[in-house]
Design a protein around this motif. Sequence first.
Motif, PDB file in Angstrom:
ATOM      1  N   GLY A  53     -59.399  15.201  33.705  1.00 66.56           N
ATOM      2  CA  GLY A  53     -60.483  14.049  33.451  1.00 66.56           C
ATOM      3  C   GLY A  53     -61.883  14.446  32.783  1.00 66.56           C
ATOM      4  O   GLY A  53     -62.769  13.993  33.244  1.00 66.56           O
ATOM      5  N   THR A  77     -65.593  13.196  34.553  1.00 73.02           N
ATOM      6  CA  THR A  77     -65.491  11.753  35.166  1.00 73.02           C
ATOM      7  C   THR A  77     -65.353  12.072  36.783  1.00 73.02           C
ATOM      8  O   THR A  77     -65.129  13.021  37.306  1.00 73.02           O
ATOM      9  CB  THR A  77     -63.802  11.389  34.734  1.00 73.02           C
ATOM     10  OG1 THR A  77     -63.019  12.291  35.092  1.00 73.02           O
ATOM     11  CG2 THR A  77     -64.023  10.914  33.320  1.00 73.02           C
ATOM     12  N   VAL A 131     -57.609  11.919  37.043  1.00 76.27           N
ATOM     13  CA  VAL A 131     -57.528  11.058  35.620  1.00 76.27           C
ATOM     14  C   VAL A 131     -57.235  11.985  34.712  1.00 76.27           C
ATOM     15  O   VAL A 131     -57.821  13.225  34.572  1.00 76.27           O
ATOM     16  CB  VAL A 131     -58.835  10.437  35.706  1.00 76.27           C
ATOM     17  CG1 VAL A 131     -58.821   9.541  34.270  1.00 76.27           C
ATOM     18  CG2 VAL A 131     -59.019   9.428  36.885  1.00 76.27           C
ATOM     19  N   LYS A 132     -56.441  11.605  33.920  1.00 69.55           N
ATOM     20  CA  LYS A 132     -56.104  12.165  32.483  1.00 69.55           C
ATOM     21  C   LYS A 132     -56.747  11.367  31.505  1.00 69.55           C
ATOM     22  O   LYS A 132     -56.443  10.204  31.277  1.00 69.55           O
ATOM     23  CB  LYS A 132     -54.566  12.548  32.441  1.00 69.55           C
ATOM     24  CG  LYS A 132     -53.934  13.208  33.457  1.00 69.55           C
ATOM     25  CD  LYS A 132     -52.626  13.439  33.335  1.00 69.55           C
ATOM     26  CE  LYS A 132     -51.795  14.205  34.458  1.00 69.55           C
ATOM     27  NZ  LYS A 132     -52.014  13.609  35.848  1.00 69.55           N
ATOM     28  N   ILE A 133     -57.416  12.180  30.625  1.00 73.42           N
ATOM     29  CA  ILE A 133     -57.698  11.447  29.252  1.00 73.42           C
ATOM     30  C   ILE A 133     -56.792  11.696  28.325  1.00 73.42           C
ATOM     31  O   ILE A 133     -56.383  13.114  27.732  1.00 73.42           O
ATOM     32  CB  ILE A 133     -59.108  11.857  28.964  1.00 73.42           C
ATOM     33  CG1 ILE A 133     -60.082  11.610  30.119  1.00 73.42           C
ATOM     34  CG2 ILE A 133     -59.736  11.595  27.437  1.00 73.42           C
ATOM     35  CD1 ILE A 133     -61.646  12.544  29.724  1.00 73.42           C
ATOM     36  N   CYS A 177     -57.718   6.395  29.322  1.00 71.49           N
ATOM     37  CA  CYS A 177     -57.458   7.378  30.806  1.00 71.49           C
ATOM     38  C   CYS A 177     -56.237   6.574  31.190  1.00 71.49           C
ATOM     39  O   CYS A 177     -55.690   5.628  30.918  1.00 71.49           O
ATOM     40  CB  CYS A 177     -58.470   7.133  31.625  1.00 71.49           C
ATOM     41  SG  CYS A 177     -59.948   7.664  30.956  1.00 71.49           S
TER      42      CYS A 177
END
Length: 987
Positions: free
Chosen positions: A162, A182, A187-189, A204
């Motif tokens: 993230g 973040t 969370v993965k971008i 995301c």
Amino acid sequence: MDIHRCRFVPFKAAAINAVAFSHPHLAADSKYSRGAPARMAIGRANGDIEIWNPMHGTWMQETTIPGGQDRSVEGLAWVVGDDEELDYGHGNSSTKGRPVLSHGQLRLFSIGYTNTITEWDLEKGCAKRHASGQHGELWCLATQPKAAAATTQRLVGGTMDGCLALYTTEDDDLRFQRLCRTPKKSVKIVSIAFQTRQLAVAGCSDGTIRVFDIRNGAILHSMTMGRDLLAERAVGSGASSGSAKHVIVWSVRCLPNGDIVSGDSTGQICIWDGATYTQAQRIQSHTQDVLSLATSADGSSIISGGMDRRVVLYREIAGQTSRWAKVWHRRYHQHDVKALAAFESKGVSVVVAGGPDATPVVLPLQKSGFEHHRTLSHLPQTVPVASAPDARLVICWWERRVEIWAFDTSLNEILGDAATDTADADTLDRNRRLVGRIIIKGDANITAAAISADGSYVVVATINEVKAFQLRKTSSGDLAISKVAVPASIANKGASGAAVSPNGRWVALSNGVENHMTVIEAVSPGNDDDKLSFRAKPTRLVRLRRSIPRHELFSGLGRYDRRVIRLAFSPDSKLLAVGDLAGYIDTWVLRGPNGITDEVSATDAADGEDDEMVDVNDEEDSDASSDEDASDAEDDGEANKWVRNPRAKQLPKLSGAPVVLSFSADVPGAPAVAGEPFSSSSQSANPPLARDYVLLAVTATSRLFAFNPLRARLVPWLRRLSPANLPLEFRNIRDISKGVLWQGPRVWIYGTSFLFMVDTSVEPTAASTSTSSTADKANASSSTALTSAPTPSAEAPKRKRKRGDDSGAGSRMEITGLGPQRVQMVVESAEGGVSWVDVDMEDAEEKGEGLGDDDDDGDSDEDSDSDDGEATSHAQKLLHQQQQQQQAKHHKKSPRKTRKQQQDEEKEEKEAAEADKQLQKHLRSPQPQTPRWWHTFKYRPILGVVPLATASSTPSSSSAYPSLEVALIERPGWDIDLPLRYGGDER
């Protein structure tokens, strides 16, 4: 020519994970439109990076940067340096006192599911530097837009934890700067794009689109996509909030007006207002996830690709602000559409799509619906196949493996008089067998390999090292492979190209843009028990110093155009030629007892004094260092030395990169072959002798050039290979040539989708350049040697359509219509027989006439009524009606029109009689006429064609040309191992 058609090589096409252009919108910037070096980079799952040159729609694969073990390219980004106007003053004749534009340096970066960003050296074809930071794996990469002022660009990558990772490219370096985090680490971008120079938009995995200010790392806005309700129903999870499935924003793009476009896992694209960051429109265009997006330069078009294999085009609705509509969708791929990239320049407007099926597809953008798409080859431009004709061995390489195959029996012995296509497939498969395999240690893939003509040794090169292996046949028919020591000065240096001379004594190595070539001498063993060895001191051959302006050498791609891409030895191993991407050709000769004698060189030089060819745009520097002897690494006591060709300076620069470089069988002092009537030169008592070698070069634009290197002039018969004398079928081929085979004066040119033969000893005629006749089409279906002559066509030669008519993808869609066609119908005669009668297809509507005149309508009806009781077929009625129509037309036409028709009919009858006379003369001829050219598109896609036997100068019994036996290797797209596709049962 006998062809072994096979698919035995270990080549495996890798999936396309990323596509990026150095200048996506070249036409949008007036400065870049003045000769900026635009390139396309394709990143594959095996770590390879391919560099393509659009070339106004030619699409040449210039070079491949090899990957390595457990490597993958998941993202690509170009960084363009600042342009600079240089004032050379009034003393420079080339610029005439006007300022010249030095384009900014191009730099290429990649990521591959690690926390490292790699910069690539395009000149050497290897990694230049690496940089990493304290963050997770990088999933996406983007380049900061350029500003009006002279400032550098930064790289921004999205990570799996993230964060946005910022890297600086200042001072020609690559360094990690800092992170923009973040609130949630889970969370993965997965996607990123720039709205402005300082605002980055990130898609995301939690169903949100976040807008970052990269100056301070603050999150300015967050837009939520909601839940994937369809996925919830599919898994039966109910409507509980704890089991909600988040939408994944796989791709984001920004339009020139600031609006944001996103594609997500629900199969929808969303358009967001760039000022208020609110959703303006949502379009459901895909049945599965949208994986990639691309936009046009003016922001009027959006293209999306997804898991459902669809490529969808959207256009802005005229008169409605920020309202979009789906135009069409197509399926060009066999798997997901994972990568999309748009490219627009002067006259070119395309989108390139790629995915796991490994095939790039070029789609028209601005002229969508008016042009066809074009599928580029998934095979490398450099052929990864080589053969040892004397030993009937074939080697093929891919990644870090080399396989050696043996062809035990010739095709003539297997088939006899039968055709190749009628042979039993099992019989042909048993003829070839795998006799050896070489695995290269290390994690670098093979860049080049070569085998000696007698099959005694193999040379394998990677970017880091050069290795050699000796091959010996065992009593069981297998091969015993042993490693041979290579001189230490080159063993740990690596090479990008390799070639072995026909006599097996010399090995030539090239390494990127280096200004010299390396040649090592192989010492053959005295008997089979001895081991092959190489001399300890290699020979260094210095390339000519070219007169290239400094602002070109240190701008754009730098010296990348001087990268050597082709190497070739002459048939007697006494001449070496190399070509680079810029179109320059360098040659060296072997002097000494086993080399070219001084008498031959002096005679050739004297003959060429009046025929010098000097390129006015490429004059050699007068520096004495350009004339230095290239054999400085040799001992003074050795007799044989490689020196620069005295006429090397006078060879002109080609109009494009030489994708093929090959010598014919012509050798000074031997009977001439290429360009001479082969039957007369081989059978006469005193055949003409070749006074020079013949070097053939085929450029990326399909131009053919033939030189005499020792005399530095074009061969006299080159006019036979001029574009005007080549057939229309060859001029309309869009694929680039990959290799050449010689069969006496015949030149066999092959590419990914074609096999073409041109006989250099046959004078061109008007009929030879016309369109194919019926006999030509019949010949095109055969792959054996040609013995029948094509029937001359009476049609006028068609002019080739200019390549500039299209926008860089496929050809223009033609508006089809019904023209004059020959239509026949069956008519029963009075005797009860059946005959075919031509039906008049004259366009009556264009001449203001109906199917019949009013005066004839009643007669036709009466005739029809009277024939009801008879057994008259419907065809007879139509024929009777046509006859009445013709009579009425003849009565209405003036006498002047009738005389003209009579003259036309007499002319047609005379031409038909002459054609019939020529045909009968051809049939009565004891020997068929030698064909000027021949082609076939039967084999595709072709990985390579290599000879299995040395073409002797003695003609075969059935033809005036020497026999030629080759192995043709195909690697079709359906043979690519594709992963299981999500929703693969969808139709």
